[in-house]
Design a protein around this motif. Sequence first.
Motif, short mmCIF file in Angstrom:
data_model
loop_
_atom_site.label_atom_id
_atom_site.label_comp_id
_atom_site.label_asym_id
_atom_site.label_seq_id
_atom_site.Cartn_x
_atom_site.Cartn_y
_atom_site.Cartn_z
N ARG A 60 -3.52 -1.03 -3.31
CA ARG A 60 -2.40 -1.97 -3.29
C ARG A 60 -1.74 -2.01 -4.66
NH1 ARG A 60 -0.45 -4.52 1.10
NH2 ARG A 60 -0.30 -6.52 0.05
N ARG B 138 -8.31 -6.32 0.32
CA ARG B 138 -7.56 -5.94 -0.88
C ARG B 138 -8.53 -5.37 -1.91
NH1 ARG B 138 -7.14 -9.90 -5.21
NH2 ARG B 138 -8.68 -11.56 -4.89
N SER C 109 0.84 -1.19 0.00
CA SER C 109 0.00 0.00 0.00
C SER C 109 0.87 1.24 0.00
CB SER C 109 -0.91 0.01 1.24
OG SER C 109 -1.84 -1.04 1.19
#
Length: 222
Positions: A33, A56, A6
Amino acid sequence: MDNIQSAVVDPNIIALCRARLAHEPVEGFLLGRGTRKAKVMFVGEAPGASEVMEGRPFAGQAGKEMDMYLDRLALTRAEVYMTSTMRSRPYKEKTIVRADGQKVISRSNRTPTKVEIMAHAPILDEEIAWVQPRIIAPMGNIALHRLIGSHETVTSLHGKLIEGPVQQTASLEDPGAGYQFSMNTYMIFPLFHPASVLYNRTLSPLIEGDLEQLARLITEEC
């Protein structure tokens, strides 16, 4: 896959942005991400239930379509950065009566409001600054409007290269100050959101053509 991470965002900025929506119907929090100096930075709308659960971006059915985008571009998640206009899931609740007569509350995804997007705007600004992308691909109208303003739509701009600045927060302390355009310029390549084809399969040929153009652009620039 080890270089997937990240963006480094100031924890104080994250805390400030989350506090602004503390009493709004949103849940969870996750940053985008990918990799720094990504070949493409993809910007979507907001996390959904699957994203919040898995931690995610682009999970679930939309994630499968997103992975197909990447396959057509000959890229992996380790070569791009994926994020969205806000980093918490906006939801709406509905009471459902089950067969046994019991009432349960069901949550479903909803489109983020302009206020919610503005509340999280500094986070996207920080992510763009960290990633330093050459190409930004806003996916869907929400992302497109966040980056260049609401005067156009993805339907009119998909697959067309725009070179210019993006909107960023005018004042970290005052969301009411709105946006200003960045000093830096980017190659902006609007796309239909991966989830759009789940509801409208007729978009498939348009998406295929857009991805072919984006693949050529990536080859030329990267």
